[in-house]
Structure formats: structure tokens, C-alpha cells
Write a protein that holds these residues in place. Structure first.
Motif, PDB file in Angstrom:
ATOM      1  N   GLY A 131      69.482  15.109  -2.551  1.00 10.71           N
ATOM      2  CA  GLY A 131      67.744  14.255  -2.666  1.00 10.71           C
ATOM      3  C   GLY A 131      67.126  14.386  -1.721  1.00 10.71           C
ATOM      4  O   GLY A 131      65.671  14.092  -1.239  1.00 10.71           O
ATOM      5  N   LEU A 132      67.349  15.896  -0.874  1.00 14.40           N
ATOM      6  CA  LEU A 132      66.543  16.296   0.180  1.00 14.40           C
ATOM      7  C   LEU A 132      65.537  17.202   0.238  1.00 14.40           C
ATOM      8  O   LEU A 132      65.905  17.506  -1.320  1.00 14.40           O
ATOM      9  N   SER A 133      64.151  18.067   0.535  1.00 14.03           N
ATOM     10  CA  SER A 133      63.560  19.155   0.047  1.00 14.03           C
ATOM     11  C   SER A 133      64.537  20.526  -0.092  1.00 14.03           C
ATOM     12  O   SER A 133      65.134  20.456   1.161  1.00 14.03           O
ATOM     13  N   ARG A 134      63.771  20.986   0.072  1.00 14.63           N
ATOM     14  CA  ARG A 134      64.869  23.051   0.065  1.00 14.63           C
ATOM     15  C   ARG A 134      64.179  23.457   1.610  1.00 14.63           C
ATOM     16  O   ARG A 134      65.727  23.475   1.948  1.00 14.63           O
ATOM     17  N   GLU A 135      62.971  22.116   2.162  1.00 20.58           N
ATOM     18  CA  GLU A 135      63.471  22.940   3.172  1.00 20.58           C
ATOM     19  C   GLU A 135      64.378  22.104   4.585  1.00 20.58           C
ATOM     20  O   GLU A 135      64.154  22.627   5.233  1.00 20.58           O
ATOM     21  N   GLU A 136      64.396  20.882   4.239  1.00 21.41           N
ATOM     22  CA  GLU A 136      65.317  20.214   5.188  1.00 21.41           C
ATOM     23  C   GLU A 136      66.345  20.464   4.127  1.00 21.41           C
ATOM     24  O   GLU A 136      67.123  20.673   5.645  1.00 21.41           O
ATOM     25  N   ALA A 137      66.942  20.744   3.372  1.00 20.79           N
ATOM     26  CA  ALA A 137      68.334  21.412   2.758  1.00 20.79           C
ATOM     27  C   ALA A 137      68.476  22.792   3.567  1.00 20.79           C
ATOM     28  O   ALA A 137      69.479  22.534   4.280  1.00 20.79           O
ATOM     29  N   ALA A 138      67.677  23.363   3.793  1.00 23.71           N
ATOM     30  CA  ALA A 138      67.585  24.759   4.217  1.00 23.71           C
ATOM     31  C   ALA A 138      68.091  24.013   5.800  1.00 23.71           C
ATOM     32  O   ALA A 138      69.070  25.032   6.551  1.00 23.71           O
TER      33      ALA A 138
END
Length: 125
Positions: free
Chosen positions: A15-22
Motif C-alpha cells: 500500500g506504499l507509493s511506488r517511490e516509497e516502495a522503491a
């Protein structure tokens, strides 16, 4: 799978943003690599999706590589600024995605060198 798909998988699971996930993926891979032998890090580099191999190439094992899940969560949290619950879910997501994206023998080597808490994390319901 390429790095964008890897990040997307982690984002979807957490459920994190793509940037946070990256950011979380990079920090997690580096933290895990510090707990692996040099040979296993080399195997991991060769098996990672395009664009992710640079995240672990050259990472040196630390003497404390057998340190458990809690310490790994603290390290990833400090690197990313994410909360511990987000990091816990993120570590699981990275391991699940890693299992789906690298050769089975490479994944087995990686988790075989980590404390049992990491394997248990992947089997959580």
C-alpha cells in the motif's frame, strides 16, 4: 520482471507509493546483502531483475550478518524514514517478490543464510 515491476509488486503488497516502495526495496536489498556471504551476493546480483543489481553489487558483509529481523527492520526504517509496521510489511513484500523474480536456487541460498525469522516472515498469512 524488471525493477519497475519489482517496485510495483512491493507497492501493491504494502500500500506504499511506488517511490516509497522503491526506496524500501533498495534499503531492504542492501540490508539483506550485508547478511550474506560474498558468493551469495554475487549470485544475487546475477539473478536480480535488470536495474536492481547495482543496489547490492559491492555490498560487504558485516560481522553481525546473523542479526535478526528486528535489527534489519530498524536499519531499513532509518534508511527510508518509514514506520516499523510499514517496514515489516515491506520486508515481507520484498522477499515474496524476490522469490518470484530470481532463480529458485539463488532465493534458497539467500534465505538459507538469513536467520529463521526472515523465512517465517514470508510464510505469514
Amino acid at each position: 520482471m524488471d525493477k519497475r515491476e519489482f517496485f510495483g509488486s512491493v507497492a501493491e503488497q504494502t500500500g506504499l507509493s511506488r517511490e516509497e516502495a522503491a526506496d524500501l526495496t533498495r534499503a531492504t536489498l542492501q540490508t539483506l546483502a550485508q547478511r550474506l556471504s560474498e558468493g551469495t551476493v554475487r549470485d544475487l546480483v546475477m539473478g536480480l531483475p535488470d536495474g536492481l543489481e547495482g543496489e547490492v553489487r559491492g555490498v560487504k558483509a558485516r560481522l553481525s550478518r546473523r542479526v535478526g529481523l528486528e535489527e534489519a527492520e530498524t536499519q531499513v526504517s532509518e534508511r527510508t524514514g518509514l514506520r516499523r509496521d510499514e517496514v515489516h510489511a515491506g520486508l515481507r513484500a520484498v522477499l515474496v517478490t524476490l522469490r518470484a523474480s530470481v532463480p529458485e536456487d539463488v532465493y534458497a541460498k539467500v534465505v538459507g543464510q538469513l536467520p529463521g525469522q526472515f523465512r517465517e516472515l514470508v510464510t505469514e498469512d
